[in-house]
Design a protein around this motif. Structure first.
Motif, PDB file in Angstrom:
ATOM      1  N   GLU A  87       1.288   6.179  -7.333  1.00  0.00           N
ATOM      2  CA  GLU A  87       0.263   7.177  -7.653  1.00  0.00           C
ATOM      3  C   GLU A  87       0.843   8.586  -7.645  1.00  0.00           C
ATOM      4  OE1 GLU A  87      -3.161   6.494  -5.027  1.00  0.00           O
ATOM      5  OE2 GLU A  87      -4.271   6.252  -6.902  1.00  0.00           O
ATOM      6  N   ASP A  88       1.674   8.869  -6.657  1.00  0.00           N
ATOM      7  CA  ASP A  88       2.275  10.192  -6.557  1.00  0.00           C
ATOM      8  C   ASP A  88       3.158  10.483  -7.772  1.00  0.00           C
ATOM      9  OD1 ASP A  88       2.600  12.619  -5.012  1.00  0.00           O
ATOM     10  OD2 ASP A  88       4.674  11.969  -4.714  1.00  0.00           O
TER      11      ASP A  88
ATOM     12  N   SER B 187       0.973   4.015  -3.100  1.00  0.00           N
ATOM     13  CA  SER B 187       0.841   5.474  -2.918  1.00  0.00           C
ATOM     14  C   SER B 187       1.987   6.213  -3.605  1.00  0.00           C
ATOM     15  CB  SER B 187       0.825   5.829  -1.436  1.00  0.00           C
ATOM     16  OG  SER B 187      -0.317   5.312  -0.826  1.00  0.00           O
TER      17      SER B 187
ATOM     18  N   SER C  68       0.833  -1.214   0.000  1.00  0.00           N
ATOM     19  CA  SER C  68       0.000   0.000   0.000  1.00  0.00           C
ATOM     20  C   SER C  68       0.865   1.261   0.000  1.00  0.00           C
ATOM     21  CB  SER C  68      -0.982   0.011   1.166  1.00  0.00           C
ATOM     22  OG  SER C  68      -0.290   0.033   2.385  1.00  0.00           O
ATOM     23  N   ARG C  69       1.999   1.239   0.707  1.00  0.00           N
ATOM     24  CA  ARG C  69       2.906   2.397   0.680  1.00  0.00           C
ATOM     25  C   ARG C  69       3.511   2.579  -0.701  1.00  0.00           C
ATOM     26  NH1 ARG C  69       7.042   1.728   5.383  1.00  0.00           N
ATOM     27  NH2 ARG C  69       8.304   2.306   3.618  1.00  0.00           N
TER      28      ARG C  69
END
Length: 185
Positions: free
Chosen positions: A122-123, A119, A115-116
């Motif tokens: 996505e960033d 993210s 999940s990290r």
């Protein structure tokens, strides 16, 4: 490792250096931290697309050999993705970034860290995805279509972006009914 010292015909402080012009050499380059930082900060503006891809390959090889940390590589990748999203940069570099992110996700990211990492992906890619988006334009070339495909895959499979994943069933239904309405890439 073989080292060669070469005196360059220049004076003053070196702003940055890239030791493989046009990425034509069959060797890897490494830089002292200050030179690497300077190169990273302006890579998208100073290096040709082929050189940016080559620099990423060199940095990745240094990570694999243990000479650089994966975190430093990801910092460079993040900076480059941000720089590449500005203006109309070479899309080959962005597709390369997508491929690297997918490979890292499959081979290195544990389930507990996914999940990290999602993210982070996505960033890196959301600003680019916002410009490319789902729908083709009349003037889209093959390079942009391939970028769209790479972004869709990476944002969906790696980042598990909720907007993309929720839109997929609608797009698939639309494609089933009217295949010529959607770009197949």
């Amino acid at each position: 490792t073989q080292e060669t010292l070469l005196k360059l015909p220049a004076t003053g402080k070196v702003a940055w250096v890239y030791g493989n012009a046009d990425s034509a050499g069959f060797y890897r380059t490494d830089y002292a931290p200050p030179l690497m930082k300077a190169l990273e900060m302006d890579m998208s503006n100073t290096l040709k697309a082929i050189e940016r891809v080559g620099a990423l390959a060199d940095l990745w090889a240094l990570c694999q050999s243990g000479d650089r940390t994966i975190s430093s590589f990801l910092e460079t990748l993040h900076q480059l993705s941000r720089d590449e999203s500005q203006g109309d940069k070479n899309r080959t570099v962005l597709v390369t970034i997508c491929n690297i992110l997918e490979m890292i996700s499959r081979q290195m990211v544990s389930q507990s860290d996914h999940s990290r990492f999602a993210s982070f992906v996505e960033d890196c890619l959301c600003p680019i995805w916002e410009k490319v988006s789902w729908d083709t334009l009349d003037d889209d070339d093959d390079e942009r279509r391939l970028l769209r495909s790479a972004l869709l895959w990476t944002m969906g499979a790696v980042a598990q972006n909720e907007e993309i994943l929720s839109e997929l069933p609608r797009r698939q239904s639309l494609y089933t009914v009217r295949p010529n309405r959607l770009d197949p890439t």
